[in-house]
Every structure is written in C-alpha cells, then in structure tokens.
Design an enzyme around this catalytic site. Structure first.
Site, PDB file in Angstrom:
ATOM      1  N   HIS A  89       0.808  -1.232   0.000  1.00 53.27           N
ATOM      2  CA  HIS A  89       0.000   0.000   0.000  1.00 53.27           C
ATOM      3  C   HIS A  89       0.832   1.267   0.000  1.00 53.27           C
ATOM      4  CE1 HIS A  89      -3.916  -1.999   0.952  1.00 53.27           C
ATOM      5  NE2 HIS A  89      -3.114  -2.891   1.498  1.00 53.27           N
ATOM      6  N   LYS A 142      -8.562  13.599   4.602  1.00 53.11           N
ATOM      7  CA  LYS A 142      -7.617  12.476   4.542  1.00 53.11           C
ATOM      8  C   LYS A 142      -6.601  12.710   5.643  1.00 53.11           C
ATOM      9  CE  LYS A 142      -6.740  13.835   0.219  1.00 53.11           C
ATOM     10  NZ  LYS A 142      -6.844  12.612  -0.573  1.00 53.11           N
ATOM     11  N   ARG A 143      -5.739  11.719   5.901  1.00 49.32           N
ATOM     12  CA  ARG A 143      -4.687  11.946   6.887  1.00 49.32           C
ATOM     13  C   ARG A 143      -3.837  13.148   6.482  1.00 49.32           C
ATOM     14  NH1 ARG A 143      -4.058   7.961  10.961  1.00 49.32           N
ATOM     15  NH2 ARG A 143      -2.300   9.239  11.561  1.00 49.32           N
ATOM     16  N   LYS A 160       0.546  14.462   0.755  1.00 45.73           N
ATOM     17  CA  LYS A 160      -0.831  14.747   0.332  1.00 45.73           C
ATOM     18  C   LYS A 160      -1.045  16.240   0.086  1.00 45.73           C
ATOM     19  CE  LYS A 160      -2.634  10.775   2.952  1.00 45.73           C
ATOM     20  NZ  LYS A 160      -3.328   9.875   2.014  1.00 45.73           N
ATOM     21  N   THR A 167      -8.774   6.433  -1.677  1.00 50.76           N
ATOM     22  CA  THR A 167     -10.113   5.845  -1.762  1.00 50.76           C
ATOM     23  C   THR A 167     -11.173   6.901  -1.438  1.00 50.76           C
ATOM     24  OG1 THR A 167      -9.674   4.996   0.460  1.00 50.76           O
ATOM     25  CG2 THR A 167      -9.589   3.426  -1.352  1.00 50.76           C
ATOM     26  N   LYS A 203     -15.113   7.752  -3.010  1.00 57.02           N
ATOM     27  CA  LYS A 203     -16.351   8.040  -2.261  1.00 57.02           C
ATOM     28  C   LYS A 203     -16.941   9.359  -2.721  1.00 57.02           C
ATOM     29  CE  LYS A 203     -14.134   5.688   1.523  1.00 57.02           C
ATOM     30  NZ  LYS A 203     -13.238   5.860   2.677  1.00 57.02           N
TER      31      LYS A 203
HETATM   32  C1  26Q Z   1       3.513   0.645  10.361  1.00 56.40           C
HETATM   33  C2  26Q Z   1       4.433   0.359  11.352  1.00 56.40           C
HETATM   34  C3  26Q Z   1       4.288   0.865  12.638  1.00 56.40           C
HETATM   35  C4  26Q Z   1       3.187   1.643  12.920  1.00 56.40           C
HETATM   36  C5  26Q Z   1       2.265   1.919  11.938  1.00 56.40           C
HETATM   37  C6  26Q Z   1       2.434   1.422  10.653  1.00 56.40           C
HETATM   38  C7  26Q Z   1       1.436   1.730   9.595  1.00 56.40           C
HETATM   39  C8  26Q Z   1       0.087   1.755   9.889  1.00 56.40           C
HETATM   40  C9  26Q Z   1      -0.837   2.059   8.912  1.00 56.40           C
HETATM   41  C10 26Q Z   1       1.838   2.013   8.306  1.00 56.40           C
HETATM   42  C11 26Q Z   1       0.913   2.316   7.321  1.00 56.40           C
HETATM   43  C12 26Q Z   1      -0.447   2.339   7.618  1.00 56.40           C
HETATM   44  C13 26Q Z   1      -1.479   2.669   6.651  1.00 56.40           C
HETATM   45  C14 26Q Z   1      -1.264   2.935   5.384  1.00 56.40           C
HETATM   46  C15 26Q Z   1      -2.342   3.328   4.476  1.00 56.40           C
HETATM   47  O1  26Q Z   1      -3.478   3.580   4.894  1.00 56.40           O
HETATM   48  N1  26Q Z   1      -2.062   3.419   3.182  1.00 56.40           N
HETATM   49  C16 26Q Z   1      -3.087   3.811   2.221  1.00 56.40           C
HETATM   50  O2  26Q Z   1      -3.740   2.628   1.780  1.00 56.40           O
HETATM   51  C17 26Q Z   1      -4.848   2.955   0.977  1.00 56.40           C
HETATM   52  C18 26Q Z   1      -5.565   1.654   0.644  1.00 56.40           C
HETATM   53  O3  26Q Z   1      -4.821   0.922  -0.266  1.00 56.40           O
HETATM   54  C19 26Q Z   1      -4.423   3.713  -0.263  1.00 56.40           C
HETATM   55  O4  26Q Z   1      -5.578   4.108  -0.951  1.00 56.40           O
HETATM   56  C20 26Q Z   1      -3.604   4.935   0.112  1.00 56.40           C
HETATM   57  O5  26Q Z   1      -3.078   5.536  -1.058  1.00 56.40           O
HETATM   58  C21 26Q Z   1      -2.480   4.542   1.039  1.00 56.40           C
HETATM   59  O6  26Q Z   1      -1.785   5.691   1.486  1.00 56.40           O
END
Ligand code: 26Q
Length: 835
Positions: free
Chosen positions: A377, A568-569, A574, A676, A680
């Site tokens: 991702h 979004k975050r 972004k 995503t 929406k």
């Molecule tokens: C990893 C290690 C330690 C702590 C946290 C994490 C961690 C947690 C969540 C790393 C990444 C995430 C989330 C990533 C994420 O949401 N990515 C998004 O995924 C979406 C679904 O595929 C995409 O549409 C987005 O582009 C992408 O940024």
C-alpha cells in the site's frame, strides 16, 4: 486439578435449532420492547436517553445477524469450501447499525417500528460510536473488502486485533491538534461475541532447543516462553440481501493464569500483576501512524500476536475438519496479507507446519508459498517495514531462525539465477546488512507469497519498475494490480439515501450490487428536471452538514458556496499546504479587489496527524490560523470560508461526501498509492481536482478529461525536475505566488506567534522538498480557475456531477474483490439458503 468436563444427558432436541426470526415492523416492535424492558430493565423515563433505545434496537438487529451467521458457518462447513483469510492490523468499520439494517433489507421495517414507538431512527443511528480500529485508507479498505466478500457470497473471514483504544479522538485547541484516547468499548460493544472456547496460546521470548521425539525424530522446540492468551471476539459481516453473514474475528490479549499464579504463589503479587499488565498491553492501543514508526517492540508483539493466533485458529479448524493430513490445505485456504504488517505470518506458518505438525521444510514451504498473497500500500521507501534482527531474536527466537533459513534458500535461488552477481544478492537479501542487521519485511512477504499486488495501476507499475524491480525480474508472474474500490452500500446507498432513491427511480436498484449500472444515468445528465432534483439533493446535503457542524462547533458556512473538500490523513505528500496556498491566493485576490465573476467557496479540510509527526501537526495549525484571519475579515464575508473539520472519521465522511462539490486529490504524482476518499466523493457527485497520481488516473479515464480538473507534473516529470528543482526561481516568476509567500512570511497569519511557521515555509522553499509543492502551484491555481468557470454554469456543473457518479462504477469493491478472486483467491461463490 484436572479439568471437569461439562456432561449432559442425551439431548431430546438440538440446542441450536431455533425458530426463524421475523422481519416485519411488528416483529421489531415486540423484540425491541422485550430487550428494553426485560433485558435492560428500562421504563418510560429512560426515553430521555436515546442510548437505551439504540441498544434495544441494535440487540434486535443483532439477533437476525447471528441467526444468518450460524447458517452461513454451517453451509461453509458442509460444502468444505475453499476460503480466504484476510489478515489485517486494521479494520476501520465505523458504525454498524444502519449498515446492518441496509444489508438485511430491514431499514423500512425497523424505522417504522421505531416511529410507532415515538422514536426517530436517525437519532439512534447517530448515537453509535465509530469502531475506529484503523488509521485511514488501508483500514477502511479492509472494512469495504469484507462487505463485498459477503455480498459476493465468498467464504472469507477477516482476522484482526481488538484494540481497547482505537484511533485517537482529535480536538483542536488554539488551532492545534490535541489527542484524546478513544475508549470505544466503554459502554460495551453489542455487535461482538466473545468466543472463549476458541482461545489460543501465543508464545513470546524464551529460546530454542533441539529435542528428539518418541520416534527418534529431531525437532526444534521453542521453550521457556512467556505465553499470552489470544481470545477471539466475532463480529458478523452481512452481505447485501443475500443471507450470507461472514465473520470478522478480532483477537484480544489476556494473561494466562499460570503466568500470574507462579509469581503469586511465590509471594510476589506486584510482579504477577505487572506481568498480567504486560501481556494485556498487546491489544491495548492502535498505533496511530499511517506511515512506519520503525522498530517499536510493542508493535512487533502485536503483529506476531495477530499472525500466530489467526494461523493457529485456521489450522485448528482444519484439523477438526480434516485431521492431520495437510496435503490439500493449500487447495482449500488462502491468506491475503494487508501490507507487510501481518507478514510475519509467513515464518509463523513455517513454524507451525514444521515444528508443531511435523511436516518437512520442503512440504511446509510449498504450502506457504501456495497460500500467502501480499498487498503493498505504499511507494514511500521510508515507510517499508524493517525489524532489527536483535529484537526478533529476543522476542521471537524461533521465527528469526526460520527467516534466516528462508533467506539462505532464497539467496541460493538468486545466485543460480544471476551467477556471480554479488550486488544483486545484497540488494535482494531479506536480511539487510549494516551497523545493525535488519529484516526487510516486504522482501519476506514477496519471497513467501505467490501473489504481490499494488492498489492502483500506476502504483503497481511503479512497484515493478522501482521498489521491487529485482523481484519483478525474477518472478514477473507473481506481480499484479488490483485497483482499490469502496463499498457502494455504505458510500452511496446508506450515506446518501436521497440520491440513492433518485438513482433507483431512474435506473432501478441493481446498481447497489452492480455499480457499473450507474452508467445508465448518463442520459439523465441531459434532462433538466433530473438535474434540478440532483441539485436539490446536493443542496439539502450541504444544509444538513452545516446544521450538524453547528451543533458542535462555532462555525458559519455559506450553503450557496462551492463546497471544496480535502479530507484524509495530514501528510506532506498529500500536500494540504498546496490547498492552503490556493486559499491564501483567493484571499489576496479579494483583498486587492480582483473579484470579477467571483465564486463563493467553503474550503473544508479535515484529517488527523500522527502524534509524532511535527510537520503534519504544524500544517493543522496553519490551516486554523489562516482560517481565523480569513473568516474574521469583513472584506471577505461569505465569499471565502476556510474551516478545519476536527476529528475526521468514517461517520464524518458519511456526512461529508453527499455535500461535496469539489474533491481535492492533490498529492505529488507517484506518492499516493491509490486513494479511496477520491472514489467516495466521486460516487456522490463531486468533481475531482487532481494530479495524475494513484487511482486519480483511472478516475479521470472513466469520467473523461472534460469532467475532471487535471493539474500538476506527472510522475516522470517530477523525477526529471527534481534534479534541478529551484523553488526560488519559480516564486520569482510568479507574482501571485510571490504575494502568497509574502503574506505567509510576513507573519500575517501568526502575528502573535512569531516564527511558528518558519519550518513549514522553509520546507516548501527548499530545493530538496521531496513533495515539490511550489512546482505545482501555478498549474493548480489555473485548474482552480477552470473549476470556478465551470461552477458558474450551474447546469453544466450539474451535468458533470451526474457524469461523475454515472462513471464511478469501476470503483466498487465488488469489482475489486471479483478481481482478487479471479486472479488470486479462486474461491467458489457459496450461496447460503435460509430455510
Ligand atoms: C507501520 C508500522 C508501525 C506503525 C504503523 C504502521 C502503519 C500503519 C498504517 C503504516 C501504514 C499504515 C497505513 C497505510 C495506508 O493507509 N495506506 C493507504 O492505503 C490505501 C488503501 O490501499 C491507499 O488508498 C492509500 O493511497 C495509502 O496511502
């Protein structure tokens, strides 16, 4: 003391054979009253709190879910179907009640029942807390996926963690983000069922030893471990009007009894309680970063806890069904890894199959490589997970040995493919050498899987050409793309009932499960009456959003303005700052009287910053400070409003997307894997202003260039320009940008807080700004001008809005899941009878 078994006499009738539950209005009235009065002990005076009514209605709905869930389970058992297990550290489910009613097809019956009792159902629905067990896109994708799996009648089960605290709640104090813990379970969670009977033991720590078993076979034993219990909680996942109710199983960490008792008996009460606390910490809180926060031991414990519990559960089920013969295990099971977060599962499956179940390395490896599939991702190299070998050796000694062995086999495979290519060996090694050895989890995931996919076409291509290039050269057949989607049940049918009704009136209701049918709306774009109704619905949604926000915030919005939304975050890539630069430019135009043909705008920005991400937090402060200045300037009035929406979450988006005119998707090209939120918003008739990044490219392709506001450098252009990027020269040549930078740098937005935006300004002015915000400013402002021109022509805008919705069919997770199933999972759809 030996376990006493629960013995009963021979049953005269099955305890699980119960009469079918009705779904008429009267059935709901009866059940509601039963729960309200008998189970919950409430009376007429309890009406003052909608909480109890929400609870009683939810219990009635839950019964219908449970009924269908056990039916579904039984069907899967009887048919011995191939299954997929979706392993994810995050399931961002949001609220359950209204989605459950929609999918069970009982919204009307339940609403009327409540109405007869003098209760408005909307009020109950709005009481429910979000299940915020995820950060953002990746977590919400998992939630949309399991909805689509159930709707497509696929035997799929979600496995995740039952965090005691979900994503923090965000408040804004003096323009700054303040995090509050999200104790979402404080009033209990009626949707889940604790299944203590399926608890499992998870090992941590200790060391390994080679022992000889009764048959004289040598086996590695992992001993002197500190064990933790994994207790499953099941949540039902209903398909859309099809009797299928799948399961989401979330694990809670609980201390084992002997763990406490040993020390307790030795007289050390404090130690025994401390140990209990350590064990139960594992599922206490969701890590609130949406990028990698590297190396935290607790995070590794969480990951292993999820992987081990889920795999043991699947194997235990297998053994109950098939005994100890694993020869057809790979034919019947598939694991989809949601990013590398659960990828330790690859080594854990090897451990369970070899050490515990006695299979040979080769047999176990064959099974692992045929059952594991990995979804990536992110393209940001700094977000790729790595774990220190030292930490793994201490926490998961047996797993570390297995990873070394996997790597040794893999290295010899690489060596025979590219003889003598030492550089490639070191590039591709699962173990990164250096001051401290690290395990590259993405490489482990690729080596141990039969499928590797990205989440939008561009993203998948960039993985093959960039990040995973060596692996793509070795195994091109493993790589594939699965463009993301969102579930149209939650993101159109349920969140925008008025628009859904209009669409259904026009083209029938098949679109709810066959979203490509929305295409049939296209001719209606030419129907003036239809356009009017479309506009009215958008207008009502704006009004509702305004009223809703007014309840909680001191906020003034203009319902006649263009609603310009970026939710979004908060992340540098972004580029929320680019949005702010444009708002400042609009403000500057108003101040200098350049307001011919002005289009009033409400710019709404929402999102959470990771608590440790200083630049993202400073961005929130900037948005709020700029908002304060603009919103309190009498010259500006209603022409321009900027607002930061606090605590953006799933239920927030359900309110926001029906009201949106413009969807801001403005990341630096090549950085957003998919996005995503863009889908929406499009589905609800918003037009996109966006770069050629992630799924924006495919959105534009579907809706057509003329219905999309494109701007910015392409990914290739970004990489070329990066080498001689000169933000100063760009500012020099652009008067508008000069004025914007001057306002920022002169402290206009931080008069009593000198210097607070210096770092932020310096970062966008740097030649090494990885996100190259300044490079896209001019092109962004020009695209915004095209937005204004288009919005002035109401009929034209509405036409484009209808066409955006009409062409959003591709972005249903039903399509995404069909592709996962066709290319990766290969499950049969299993219809469930409801006798
Ligand atoms: C990893 C290690 C330690 C702590 C946290 C994490 C961690 C947690 C969540 C790393 C990444 C995430 C989330 C990533 C994420 O949401 N990515 C998004 O995924 C979406 C679904 O595929 C995409 O549409 C987005 O582009 C992408 O940024």
């Amino acid at each position: 003391m030996p376990n006493k078994r629960f013995v009963t006499s021979k049953p005269k009738s099955s305890i699980t054979n119960v009469p079918k539950l009705g779904v008429t209005k009267d059935d709901f009235i009866d059940d509601f009253k039963q729960y309200y009065v008998h189970l919950m002990g409430r009376d007429e005076n309890s009406r003052s709190s909608p909480f109890y009514a929400c609870e009683a209605l939810s219990l009635s709905i839950r019964d219908r879910l449970m009924e269908r869930r056990s039916n579904t389970d039984k069907t899967y058992n009887d048919t011995d179907s191939r299954q997929v297990f979706y392993l994810s550290m995050e399931f961002l489910m949001g609220r359950t009640l209204s989605n459950a009613m929609l999918n069970l097809g009982i919204t009307d019956a339940a609403s009327q029942a409540m109405h007869d009792l003098g209760i408005e159902i909307e009020e109950l629905v709005d009481r429910e807390l979000d299940a915020g067990l995820g950060n953002g896109g990746l977590g919400r994708l998992a939630a949309c996926f399991i909805d689509s799996c159930a709707t497509l009648q696929l035997p799929a089960m979600g496995y995740g963690l039952r965090y005691e605290y979900g994503m923090f709640t965000q408040t804004v104090v003096n323009g700054e983000q303040v995090e509050k813990p999200d104790h979402w379970l404080r009033h209990g969670n009626i949707w889940e069922v604790e299944r203590l009977e399926y608890s499992l033991r998870i090992k941590l720590g200790g060391h390994t030893e080679i022992q000889t078993d009764e048959q004289g076979k040598q086996r590695v034993c992992w001993i002197s471990t500190q064990d933790v219990l994994a207790v499953p909680f099941d949540t039902p996942v209903p398909g859309f009007k099809n009797n299928t109710v799948n399961t989401l199983r979330l694990w809670k960490a609980v201390a084992t009894e002997e763990f406490n008792l040993d020390e307790f008996n030795a007289g050390d009460y404090a130690e025994s309680v401390a140990a209990k606390v350590t064990a139960e910490h594992i599922t206490m809180v969701l890590y609130p970063n949406d990028a990698n926060e590297n190396g935290k031991e607790l995070r590794l414990r969480q990951q292993y806890f999820l992987a081990s519990a889920s795999l043991q559960d699947v194997l235990a089920y297998w053994i109950r069904q098939h005994g100890h013969d694993f020869s057809s295990f790979a034919d019947k099971s598939c694991f989809q890894l949601n990013d590398t977060h659960p990828s330790i599962a690859i080594a854990e499956l090897m451990r369970l199959l070899t050490d515990v179940h006695g299979l040979s390395w080769e047999t176990a490896w064959g099974i692992t490589r045929q059952t594991m599939a990995y979804t990536n991702h992110t393209l940001l190299p700094e977000a790729l997970e790595k774990w220190s070998v030292k930490l793994m050796q201490r926490l998961l000694p047996r797993l570390m040995e297995i990873i070394f062995e996997i790597n040794a086999h893999f290295m010899s495979e690489v060596a025979s493919h590219w003889p003598g290519d030492k550089a490639r060996l070191s590039r591709m090694s699962i173990i990164e050498e250096g001051a401290e050895q690290q395990v590259r989890m993405a490489y482990l995931a690729i080596v141990g899987s039969f499928s590797v996919n990205g989440v939008a076409r561009l993203h998948s291509r960039l993985l093959q050409q960039g990040l995973f290039r060596d692996f793509y050269e070795l195994w091109p057949h493993k790589f594939n793309n699965k463009t993301n989607g969102v579930t149209p049940r939650r993101w159109l049918a349920s969140c925008n009932p008025a628009l859904a009704a209009l669409i259904t009136e026009a083209i029938g209701d098949r679109w709810i499960t066959h979203l490509e049918e929305l295409k049939k709306l296209e001719p209606f774009a030419e129907d003036a009456g239809f356009r009017n109704r479309w506009r009215e619905i958008k207008q009502d949604a704006k009004q509702r959003l305004i009223e809703h926000k007014k309840q909680y915030l001191d906020i003034h919005l203009n319902p006649d303005a263009l609603f310009d939304i970026q939710v979004k975050r908060i992340h540098e890539y972004k580029r929320q700052i680019l949005n702010v630069l444009h708002v400042i430019h609009l403000y500057d135009r108003i101040k200098r009287g350049d307001t011919d043909n002005w289009v009033p705008r409400c710019v709404l920005i929402g999102g959470k910053a990771a608590p440790g991400y200083a630049m993202a937090k400073r961005t929130i402060k900037l948005i709020n400070n700029v908002a304060n200045v603009i919103n309190s300037d009498a010259d500006v009035g209603d022409s321009l409003i900027l607002f930061f929406l606090p605590d953006y979450r799933v239920s927030g988006m359900e309110m926001i997307c029906p009201a949106a005119d413009l969807s801001e998707q403005i990341s630096t090209a090549g950085k957003e894997a998919s996005g995503t939120g863009n889908m929406k918003l499009m589905m609800n008739g918003a037009l996109t202003i966006g770069t050629l990044d992630g799924a924006n490219i495919e959105i534009r392709e579907e809706v057509g260039d003329e219905n999309f506001f494109l701007f910015g450098l392409t990914e290739e252009q970004i990489e070329v320009r990066r080498k001689h990027y000169d933000p100063f020269a760009i500012i020099d040549q652009d008067e508008d940008l000069q004025r914007v930078m001057h306002l920022l740098e002169s402290g206009h937005f931080n008069q009593f807080e000198p210097g607070i935006f210096d770092d932020l300004i310096a970062s966008i002015k740097s030649r090494y700004d990885p996100w190259m915000t300044i490079a896209d400013f001019r092109s962004y402002v020009d695209a915004q001008k095209r937005v204004e021109a288009a919005y002035q022509d109401k009929e034209h805008w509405t036409r484009m809005s209808i066409l955006n919705c009409a062409n959003s069919g591709k972005f249903s997770t039903d399509r995404t899941i069909r592709e996962y199933n066709r290319d990766i999972w290969k499950l049969d759809s299993v219809p469930v009878e409801y006798p």
